[in-house]
Design a protein around this motif. Structure first.
Motif, short mmCIF file in Angstrom:
data_model
loop_
_atom_site.label_atom_id
_atom_site.label_comp_id
_atom_site.label_asym_id
_atom_site.label_seq_id
_atom_site.Cartn_x
_atom_site.Cartn_y
_atom_site.Cartn_z
N HIS A 46 -5.03 6.20 -4.60
CA HIS A 46 -6.45 6.16 -5.28
C HIS A 46 -7.34 6.04 -5.87
N HIS A 51 0.58 -1.19 0.56
CA HIS A 51 0.36 0.16 0.21
C HIS A 51 1.27 1.05 -0.12
N GLU A 106 -6.11 1.61 -5.06
CA GLU A 106 -6.64 1.95 -3.46
C GLU A 106 -7.91 1.76 -3.84
N HIS A 122 1.36 5.37 -1.62
CA HIS A 122 1.04 6.03 -3.19
C HIS A 122 2.76 6.81 -3.45
N HIS A 129 2.90 7.89 1.63
CA HIS A 129 2.41 8.90 0.57
C HIS A 129 3.59 9.69 0.70
N ASP A 182 1.11 2.65 3.57
CA ASP A 182 0.22 3.74 3.21
C ASP A 182 0.82 5.22 3.19
#
Ligand SMILES: [Zn+2]
Ligand SMILES: [Zn+2]
Length: 254
Positions: free
Chosen positions: A43, A8, A80, A10, A213, A211
């Motif tokens: 996303h 996960h 995601e 981004h 970013h 997660d």
């Protein structure tokens, strides 16, 4: 306990500077930290602000091939995805399965919902509510997730209960049945110790993800790893510790 992969992360494909780095930058950090595999999971398409665009997928594929070659880290292409209705719809259609190596799903706000009713009862009810959740809201949220797990080949549920309270154990049990992994998120855990212990005893499979970013956060999962250690969650139920995960949800070719 060694983390083998981070599923996960981004990149800039999460628009409006929401994701900070490139695929290559995420992969380079993964390489430096000794990860064998990562997933790029920006996303989903219906996110008004940050969602990746369908037209970006070919370039993303190319970035992934390039970064794999330079770093030697295996890279999965994912999204995601967002819940878009109380009936368990998400912002993925069957045609998308062809390019998805991995499919994540989580609740997010600022998402184009299927109807005004869904916008009100799913997004606004959760996003704007300052009150502790009613039984009705939890039941509605739970039903939506159970239906989504039933309808779609979802590999991972991200940050369960974050801004979207559910009956955790009901969702986790359905996830287990469907071969979906429950994420232990590197930034936020919204489970009680007791819930985690029950999930573990029920045989739920977990996956630890950052997660991230920004590239520097790739592979940063210490709070989740500490939790696993503290609660004695069996490592064989955490699919990306000391091994690479096998994603059981097959899309496309059957
Ligand atoms: Zn985000
Ligand atoms: Zn995310």
């Amino acid at each position: 306990m060694i983390l083998f992969g981070d599923y996960h992360t981004h990149t800039k494909y999460s628009r409006k500077n929401h994701g900070k780095g490139t695929v290559l930058e995420n992969a380079s950090v993964a390489q430096n930290k000794g990860l064998k595999q990562i997933a790029i999971t920006d996303h989903g398409f219906n996110h008004w602000m940050f969602g990746i665009k369908h037209k970006d997928i070919p370039q993303l594929k190319e970035d992934i091939l390039n970064a794999k070659e330079i770093t030697g880290v295996d890279i999965l292409l994912g999204v995601e995805s967002n819940l878009t209705s109380g009936d368990g719809d998400i912002d993925i259609v069957e045609d998308d399965y062809e390019f998805l190596d991995i499919l994540l799903m989580g609740f997010h706000n600022l998402v184009k919902m299927k109807s005004a009713h869904d916008l009100f009862y799913i997004n606004w009810a959760n996003g704007l509510s300052v009150f502790s959740p009613s039984k009705e809201r939890i039941a509605r949220n739970t039903t939506a997730f159970l239906k989504a797990l039933d309808k779609y080949p979802i590999d991972v549920i991200t940050h369960l209960n974050y801004g979207y309270p559910t009956d955790t154990l009901a969702v986790a049990k359905m996830a287990k049945e469907k071969g979906t992994f429950v994420e232990l998120n590197g930034k936020r855990i919204n489970f009680t110790d007791r819930e985690l212990e029950i999930m573990a005893s029920e045989g739920v499979k977990f996956i630890v993800n950052s997660d991230a970013h920004s590239p520097d956060r790739v592979g940063e999962c210490n709070n989740a790893l500490n939790l696993i250690f503290r609660l004695g969650i069996p490592v064989n139920q955490v699919v990306n510790i000391d091994k690479l995960p096998k994603f059981e949800n097959k899309r496309g070719i059957i």
